[in-house]
Design a protein around this motif. Structure first.
Motif, PDB file in Angstrom:
ATOM      1  N   MET A   1      25.736  16.928  77.162  1.00 30.23           N
ATOM      2  CA  MET A   1      25.795  15.753  78.044  1.00 30.23           C
ATOM      3  C   MET A   1      24.630  15.813  79.029  1.00 30.23           C
ATOM      4  O   MET A   1      24.500  16.738  79.823  1.00 30.23           O
ATOM      5  CB  MET A   1      27.115  15.785  78.816  1.00 30.23           C
ATOM      6  CG  MET A   1      27.373  14.500  79.570  1.00 30.23           C
ATOM      7  SD  MET A   1      28.972  14.661  80.384  1.00 30.23           S
ATOM      8  CE  MET A   1      29.164  13.017  81.035  1.00 30.23           C
ATOM      9  N   ALA A   2      23.795  14.816  78.949  1.00 29.69           N
ATOM     10  CA  ALA A   2      22.518  14.899  79.662  1.00 29.69           C
ATOM     11  C   ALA A   2      22.690  14.902  81.178  1.00 29.69           C
ATOM     12  O   ALA A   2      21.917  15.517  81.888  1.00 29.69           O
ATOM     13  CB  ALA A   2      21.614  13.758  79.238  1.00 29.69           C
ATOM     14  N   ASP A   3      23.708  14.200  81.681  1.00 24.97           N
ATOM     15  CA  ASP A   3      23.919  14.159  83.130  1.00 24.97           C
ATOM     16  C   ASP A   3      24.057  15.544  83.707  1.00 24.97           C
ATOM     17  O   ASP A   3      23.466  15.884  84.722  1.00 24.97           O
ATOM     18  CB  ASP A   3      25.231  13.442  83.477  1.00 24.97           C
ATOM     19  CG  ASP A   3      25.179  11.996  83.080  1.00 24.97           C
ATOM     20  OD1 ASP A   3      24.111  11.552  82.662  1.00 24.97           O
ATOM     21  OD2 ASP A   3      26.222  11.346  83.200  1.00 24.97           O
ATOM     22  N   ALA A   4      24.901  16.342  83.065  1.00 28.23           N
ATOM     23  CA  ALA A   4      25.163  17.680  83.571  1.00 28.23           C
ATOM     24  C   ALA A   4      23.898  18.515  83.475  1.00 28.23           C
ATOM     25  O   ALA A   4      23.563  19.275  84.387  1.00 28.23           O
ATOM     26  CB  ALA A   4      26.289  18.322  82.772  1.00 28.23           C
ATOM     27  N   VAL A   5      23.176  18.356  82.380  1.00 28.89           N
ATOM     28  CA  VAL A   5      21.931  19.082  82.190  1.00 28.89           C
ATOM     29  C   VAL A   5      20.943  18.715  83.298  1.00 28.89           C
ATOM     30  O   VAL A   5      20.247  19.569  83.845  1.00 28.89           O
ATOM     31  CB  VAL A   5      21.344  18.750  80.802  1.00 28.89           C
ATOM     32  CG1 VAL A   5      19.956  19.309  80.657  1.00 28.89           C
ATOM     33  CG2 VAL A   5      22.250  19.294  79.709  1.00 28.89           C
ATOM     34  N   LEU A   6      20.928  17.449  83.634  1.00 27.58           N
ATOM     35  CA  LEU A   6      20.021  16.961  84.677  1.00 27.58           C
ATOM     36  C   LEU A   6      20.282  17.672  85.996  1.00 27.58           C
ATOM     37  O   LEU A   6      19.366  18.151  86.661  1.00 27.58           O
ATOM     38  CB  LEU A   6      20.229  15.449  84.836  1.00 27.58           C
ATOM     39  CG  LEU A   6      19.398  14.734  85.875  1.00 27.58           C
ATOM     40  CD1 LEU A   6      17.924  14.804  85.548  1.00 27.58           C
ATOM     41  CD2 LEU A   6      19.838  13.273  85.988  1.00 27.58           C
ATOM     42  N   PHE A   7      21.561  17.768  86.375  1.00 26.47           N
ATOM     43  CA  PHE A   7      21.913  18.464  87.615  1.00 26.47           C
ATOM     44  C   PHE A   7      21.500  19.932  87.533  1.00 26.47           C
ATOM     45  O   PHE A   7      20.920  20.482  88.480  1.00 26.47           O
ATOM     46  CB  PHE A   7      23.421  18.339  87.891  1.00 26.47           C
ATOM     47  CG  PHE A   7      23.921  19.337  88.899  1.00 26.47           C
ATOM     48  CD1 PHE A   7      23.499  19.263  90.224  1.00 26.47           C
ATOM     49  CD2 PHE A   7      24.784  20.350  88.536  1.00 26.47           C
ATOM     50  CE1 PHE A   7      23.931  20.193  91.163  1.00 26.47           C
ATOM     51  CE2 PHE A   7      25.220  21.287  89.464  1.00 26.47           C
ATOM     52  CZ  PHE A   7      24.791  21.205  90.777  1.00 26.47           C
TER      53      PHE A   7
ATOM     54  N   PHE B   1      19.155  21.374  85.642  1.00 29.60           N
ATOM     55  CA  PHE B   1      17.696  21.515  85.691  1.00 29.60           C
ATOM     56  C   PHE B   1      17.186  21.320  87.112  1.00 29.60           C
ATOM     57  O   PHE B   1      16.321  22.049  87.590  1.00 29.60           O
ATOM     58  CB  PHE B   1      17.021  20.484  84.776  1.00 29.60           C
ATOM     59  CG  PHE B   1      17.179  20.764  83.305  1.00 29.60           C
ATOM     60  CD1 PHE B   1      17.459  22.048  82.855  1.00 29.60           C
ATOM     61  CD2 PHE B   1      17.034  19.753  82.374  1.00 29.60           C
ATOM     62  CE1 PHE B   1      17.598  22.309  81.496  1.00 29.60           C
ATOM     63  CE2 PHE B   1      17.168  19.999  81.019  1.00 29.60           C
ATOM     64  CZ  PHE B   1      17.452  21.280  80.581  1.00 29.60           C
ATOM     65  N   LEU B   2      17.726  20.289  87.763  1.00 28.53           N
ATOM     66  CA  LEU B   2      17.263  19.999  89.122  1.00 28.53           C
ATOM     67  C   LEU B   2      17.608  21.154  90.054  1.00 28.53           C
ATOM     68  O   LEU B   2      16.798  21.563  90.887  1.00 28.53           O
ATOM     69  CB  LEU B   2      17.883  18.685  89.617  1.00 28.53           C
ATOM     70  CG  LEU B   2      17.503  18.229  91.024  1.00 28.53           C
ATOM     71  CD1 LEU B   2      15.992  18.215  91.233  1.00 28.53           C
ATOM     72  CD2 LEU B   2      18.075  16.844  91.310  1.00 28.53           C
TER      73      LEU B   2
ATOM     74  N   ALA C   1      33.849  17.542  88.008  1.00 28.80           N
ATOM     75  CA  ALA C   1      32.764  16.594  88.295  1.00 28.80           C
ATOM     76  C   ALA C   1      31.406  17.279  88.186  1.00 28.80           C
ATOM     77  O   ALA C   1      30.432  16.685  87.735  1.00 28.80           O
ATOM     78  CB  ALA C   1      32.936  16.005  89.686  1.00 28.80           C
ATOM     79  N   MET C   2      31.349  18.547  88.590  1.00 30.03           N
ATOM     80  CA  MET C   2      30.068  19.245  88.573  1.00 30.03           C
ATOM     81  C   MET C   2      29.761  19.874  87.223  1.00 30.03           C
ATOM     82  O   MET C   2      28.617  19.857  86.764  1.00 30.03           O
ATOM     83  CB  MET C   2      30.055  20.345  89.629  1.00 30.03           C
ATOM     84  CG  MET C   2      30.077  19.810  91.044  1.00 30.03           C
ATOM     85  SD  MET C   2      30.008  21.167  92.239  1.00 30.03           S
ATOM     86  CE  MET C   2      28.338  21.794  91.998  1.00 30.03           C
TER      87      MET C   2
ATOM     88  N   GLN D   1      32.060  19.851  84.276  1.00 28.82           N
ATOM     89  CA  GLN D   1      32.841  19.405  83.111  1.00 28.82           C
ATOM     90  C   GLN D   1      33.811  20.475  82.625  1.00 28.82           C
ATOM     91  O   GLN D   1      34.038  20.650  81.427  1.00 28.82           O
ATOM     92  CB  GLN D   1      31.923  18.967  81.957  1.00 28.82           C
ATOM     93  CG  GLN D   1      31.047  17.768  82.277  1.00 28.82           C
ATOM     94  CD  GLN D   1      29.892  18.126  83.209  1.00 28.82           C
ATOM     95  OE1 GLN D   1      29.159  19.059  82.940  1.00 28.82           O
ATOM     96  NE2 GLN D   1      29.748  17.400  84.303  1.00 28.82           N
TER      97      GLN D   1
END
Lengths: 159, 159
Positions: free
Chosen positions: B1-7, B9-10, B76-77, B79
């Motif tokens: 899930m890209a959203d979680a990956v985004l957080f 990575f950031l 939320a953070m 999954q």
């Protein structure tokens, strides 16, 4: 969706943190902060470009890569697609978001316009980093005429 | 899930960025970096605590608030839910994550253990910030015995 909110909150606080250290707005501090944010975005974009599902193993055409950013990358980041993509067919692309999520929390009056660049630098870097992973060197800049809409201009660098 | 990956990575890049500036490891630089990361986490946690859906308008009992962190906030953070929650029933809670996502990308050998604190500071602050929004003052620390498992210890401050 809390995931998206988490990214947006973290982005906001990161901008605040990286903007704060330099007390002298007349010095190169702002430019340095923008460049740090762009660099961070670039590295996140590179990593993200590697992880997002891609139907084809390589993007031979620039336009395919740009469409990928407007659809898949934007969906992964903001749960929506970019609103428009235009090109002069000579390596310059304009990506239009009519309601850019990282600007939405700002006020929308013209007095906020000069605050906008710090909320765009990370994403400029991210687009550039994702394109780098896809095999394209680029220059990415952003402009805002009317908040919270913004345009990202991508100029592909020919080797 | 890209959203979680985004957080994730950031978060990784933010840690790298905030860790880098101080060239002298012997000075207070590391402590300062940890404190900046905790502060960032605190503000994100406060904001997140306000936005997450809550079935009950207020948490009268500490234990309810802690359960909320272990289930809703963690979901939320990351999954998933926290793997364990223990308490001495005197205001001290130990939250156990057997595979903490922000540590998973690190190597798992003992030589990496001393690198772990910088990947935990943001989340310590975030838990503390979320509890603050829920009406509880707390001290939150983290410890790692065996990567990528970690424990967060929450001590509620009685007023």
């Amino acid at each position: 969706m809390a995931d998206a909110v988490l990214f947006e909150f973290l982005h906001t606080e990161m901008v605040a943190e990286l903007w704060a250290p330099d007390p002298d707005p007349g010095s190169g501090g702002k430019r340095r902060s923008l460049s740090v944010l762009e660099g961070l975005g670039f590295r996140v974009g590179q990593a993200l470009g590697e992880r997002l599902p891609r139907e084809t193993p390589a993007f031979r055409e620039e336009l395919d890569a740009l469409k990928f950013l407007c659809r898949d990358l934007w969906a992964a980041m903001f749960q929506k697609h970019m609103d428009g993509l235009r090109t002069n067919h000579q390596g310059t692309y304009v990506l239009q978001d009519n309601s850019f999520p990282l600007l939405v929390t700002m006020g929308s009056g013209p007095q906020y316009l000069e605050e906008a660049p710090k909320f765009l630098a990370f994403t400029c870097g991210l687009l550039c980093g994702a394109l780098h992973t896809l095999g394209f060197q680029s220059l990415v800049t952003a402009s805002v005429a009317s908040l919270p809409a913004c345009k990202f201009q991508v100029v592909i660098q020919k080797s």
